[in-house]
Design a protein around this motif. Sequence first.
Motif, PDB file in Angstrom:
ATOM      1  N   ARG A  85     -52.875  58.005  14.753  1.00 33.10           N
ATOM      2  CA  ARG A  85     -52.038  57.167  15.563  1.00 33.10           C
ATOM      3  C   ARG A  85     -51.030  56.427  14.752  1.00 33.10           C
ATOM      4  O   ARG A  85     -51.523  55.879  13.615  1.00 33.10           O
ATOM      5  CB  ARG A  85     -52.656  56.461  16.651  1.00 33.10           C
ATOM      6  CG  ARG A  85     -53.361  57.003  17.726  1.00 33.10           C
ATOM      7  CD  ARG A  85     -53.957  56.027  18.577  1.00 33.10           C
ATOM      8  NE  ARG A  85     -55.127  55.223  17.977  1.00 33.10           N
ATOM      9  CZ  ARG A  85     -56.361  55.550  17.850  1.00 33.10           C
ATOM     10  NH1 ARG A  85     -56.633  56.770  17.775  1.00 33.10           N
ATOM     11  NH2 ARG A  85     -57.066  54.870  17.109  1.00 33.10           N
ATOM     12  N   SER A  86     -49.694  56.023  15.095  1.00 31.63           N
ATOM     13  CA  SER A  86     -48.991  55.195  14.113  1.00 31.63           C
ATOM     14  C   SER A  86     -48.243  54.307  15.143  1.00 31.63           C
ATOM     15  O   SER A  86     -47.472  54.694  15.809  1.00 31.63           O
ATOM     16  CB  SER A  86     -48.042  56.266  13.467  1.00 31.63           C
ATOM     17  OG  SER A  86     -47.244  55.379  12.289  1.00 31.63           O
ATOM     18  N   ASP A  87     -48.285  52.958  14.833  1.00 29.60           N
ATOM     19  CA  ASP A  87     -47.314  51.999  15.551  1.00 29.60           C
ATOM     20  C   ASP A  87     -45.860  52.128  15.018  1.00 29.60           C
ATOM     21  O   ASP A  87     -45.625  52.928  13.832  1.00 29.60           O
ATOM     22  CB  ASP A  87     -47.833  50.772  15.198  1.00 29.60           C
ATOM     23  CG  ASP A  87     -49.275  50.353  15.847  1.00 29.60           C
ATOM     24  OD1 ASP A  87     -49.598  51.198  16.764  1.00 29.60           O
ATOM     25  OD2 ASP A  87     -49.980  49.434  15.302  1.00 29.60           O
ATOM     26  N   GLU A  88     -45.117  51.533  15.616  1.00 27.85           N
ATOM     27  CA  GLU A  88     -43.580  51.652  15.231  1.00 27.85           C
ATOM     28  C   GLU A  88     -43.332  51.224  13.798  1.00 27.85           C
ATOM     29  O   GLU A  88     -43.869  49.983  13.881  1.00 27.85           O
ATOM     30  CB  GLU A  88     -42.902  51.011  16.432  1.00 27.85           C
ATOM     31  CG  GLU A  88     -41.457  50.893  15.927  1.00 27.85           C
ATOM     32  CD  GLU A  88     -40.469  51.580  17.234  1.00 27.85           C
ATOM     33  OE1 GLU A  88     -39.213  51.619  16.770  1.00 27.85           O
ATOM     34  OE2 GLU A  88     -41.064  51.923  18.205  1.00 27.85           O
ATOM     35  N   GLY A  89     -42.576  51.769  13.194  1.00 25.90           N
ATOM     36  CA  GLY A  89     -42.247  51.184  11.872  1.00 25.90           C
ATOM     37  C   GLY A  89     -43.355  51.462  10.838  1.00 25.90           C
ATOM     38  O   GLY A  89     -42.943  51.219   9.370  1.00 25.90           O
ATOM     39  N   LEU A  90     -44.582  52.165  10.990  1.00 28.68           N
ATOM     40  CA  LEU A  90     -45.523  52.374   9.848  1.00 28.68           C
ATOM     41  C   LEU A  90     -44.873  53.399   8.957  1.00 28.68           C
ATOM     42  O   LEU A  90     -45.410  53.589   7.946  1.00 28.68           O
ATOM     43  CB  LEU A  90     -46.856  52.587  10.683  1.00 28.68           C
ATOM     44  CG  LEU A  90     -47.511  51.332  11.100  1.00 28.68           C
ATOM     45  CD1 LEU A  90     -48.919  51.545  11.487  1.00 28.68           C
ATOM     46  CD2 LEU A  90     -47.672  50.262   9.999  1.00 28.68           C
ATOM     47  N   SER A  91     -44.305  54.360   9.519  1.00 30.66           N
ATOM     48  CA  SER A  91     -43.955  55.676   8.703  1.00 30.66           C
ATOM     49  C   SER A  91     -42.922  55.220   7.713  1.00 30.66           C
ATOM     50  O   SER A  91     -43.078  55.380   6.500  1.00 30.66           O
ATOM     51  CB  SER A  91     -43.440  56.708   9.601  1.00 30.66           C
ATOM     52  OG  SER A  91     -42.119  56.507  10.289  1.00 30.66           O
ATOM     53  N   ASP A  92     -42.076  53.980   8.265  1.00 32.07           N
ATOM     54  CA  ASP A  92     -40.999  53.634   7.128  1.00 32.07           C
ATOM     55  C   ASP A  92     -41.769  52.958   6.123  1.00 32.07           C
ATOM     56  O   ASP A  92     -41.601  53.027   4.868  1.00 32.07           O
ATOM     57  CB  ASP A  92     -40.259  52.611   7.888  1.00 32.07           C
ATOM     58  CG  ASP A  92     -39.007  53.491   8.743  1.00 32.07           C
ATOM     59  OD1 ASP A  92     -38.940  54.671   8.416  1.00 32.07           O
ATOM     60  OD2 ASP A  92     -38.301  52.836   9.548  1.00 32.07           O
ATOM     61  N   THR A  93     -42.802  52.189   6.326  1.00 29.66           N
ATOM     62  CA  THR A  93     -43.389  51.236   5.606  1.00 29.66           C
ATOM     63  C   THR A  93     -44.434  52.179   4.645  1.00 29.66           C
ATOM     64  O   THR A  93     -44.255  51.892   3.314  1.00 29.66           O
ATOM     65  CB  THR A  93     -44.962  50.381   6.432  1.00 29.66           C
ATOM     66  OG1 THR A  93     -44.156  49.373   7.323  1.00 29.66           O
ATOM     67  CG2 THR A  93     -45.629  49.452   5.488  1.00 29.66           C
ATOM     68  N   ALA A  94     -44.925  53.107   5.261  1.00 34.54           N
ATOM     69  CA  ALA A  94     -45.588  54.210   4.374  1.00 34.54           C
ATOM     70  C   ALA A  94     -44.740  54.632   2.952  1.00 34.54           C
ATOM     71  O   ALA A  94     -44.865  54.755   2.158  1.00 34.54           O
ATOM     72  CB  ALA A  94     -46.088  55.179   5.126  1.00 34.54           C
ATOM     73  N   ILE A  95     -43.348  55.082   3.474  1.00 33.02           N
ATOM     74  CA  ILE A  95     -42.531  55.729   2.726  1.00 33.02           C
ATOM     75  C   ILE A  95     -42.103  54.904   1.684  1.00 33.02           C
ATOM     76  O   ILE A  95     -42.039  55.161   0.401  1.00 33.02           O
ATOM     77  CB  ILE A  95     -41.373  56.541   3.477  1.00 33.02           C
ATOM     78  CG1 ILE A  95     -41.906  57.568   4.446  1.00 33.02           C
ATOM     79  CG2 ILE A  95     -40.345  56.732   2.582  1.00 33.02           C
ATOM     80  CD1 ILE A  95     -42.589  58.625   3.617  1.00 33.02           C
ATOM     81  N   GLU A  96     -41.780  53.814   2.120  1.00 35.47           N
ATOM     82  CA  GLU A  96     -41.216  52.655   1.112  1.00 35.47           C
ATOM     83  C   GLU A  96     -42.327  52.134   0.259  1.00 35.47           C
ATOM     84  O   GLU A  96     -42.103  51.981  -0.798  1.00 35.47           O
ATOM     85  CB  GLU A  96     -40.941  51.233   2.069  1.00 35.47           C
ATOM     86  CG  GLU A  96     -39.671  51.486   2.757  1.00 35.47           C
ATOM     87  CD  GLU A  96     -39.172  50.353   3.907  1.00 35.47           C
ATOM     88  OE1 GLU A  96     -39.913  49.236   3.600  1.00 35.47           O
ATOM     89  OE2 GLU A  96     -38.166  50.347   4.508  1.00 35.47           O
TER      90      GLU A  96
END
Length: 194
Positions: A85-96
């Motif tokens: 599961r992933s909360d909103e914005g976590l994929s951006d955080t991971a990529i950054e």
Amino acid sequence: MAQNLSIVVVEEDRERALVIVDALREAGDYEIHVLGSRTGLARQIKALSPDVVLIDIENPSRDMLEELAIASDPMERAVAMFVDRSDEGLSDTAIEAGVSTYVVDGLQPQRLKPILDAAIARFRMFQRMRTELAETKKALEERKLIDRAKGMVMKARGVDEDEAYAILRKAAMDQGKRLADIAAALVTAAGLLS
């Protein structure tokens, strides 16, 4: 990266780790290391120096995500992260944070190989871009130094820009040095004298 990839799997659950290892063994001839604890993760990863870090976590927090990404040293290797599961914005955080691939909805063994291939390809692309950017920045700095040195020669000798460049180039050739090195030495010397 080597043909026989070295992969570190970060998974605390033993059963899930075994599923991942089995899927990796089916996908290719990899050197696989499993880290079952996040304690000392950065040190362990550095010691193993893998080509890829594969992280499987159920529901990461922003802090956990950044900690895992940084510990994996994403500037040195591809990092593939699988989350249930992933909360909103976590994929951006991971990529950054430098994660090469961030997959939501968990790790599915049949998708592992293409996802790893994509993570490696993306890592290599960003590595090339970082190298090109560093080379471009260096060339720009050297160009600025050469222009500054040309200005000093023009003023000191009363010559135009082309003649100043020729003087610097001849000095570089005579001394067997790069033009940028001669320019840097001139600028440094002028700074000491003023």
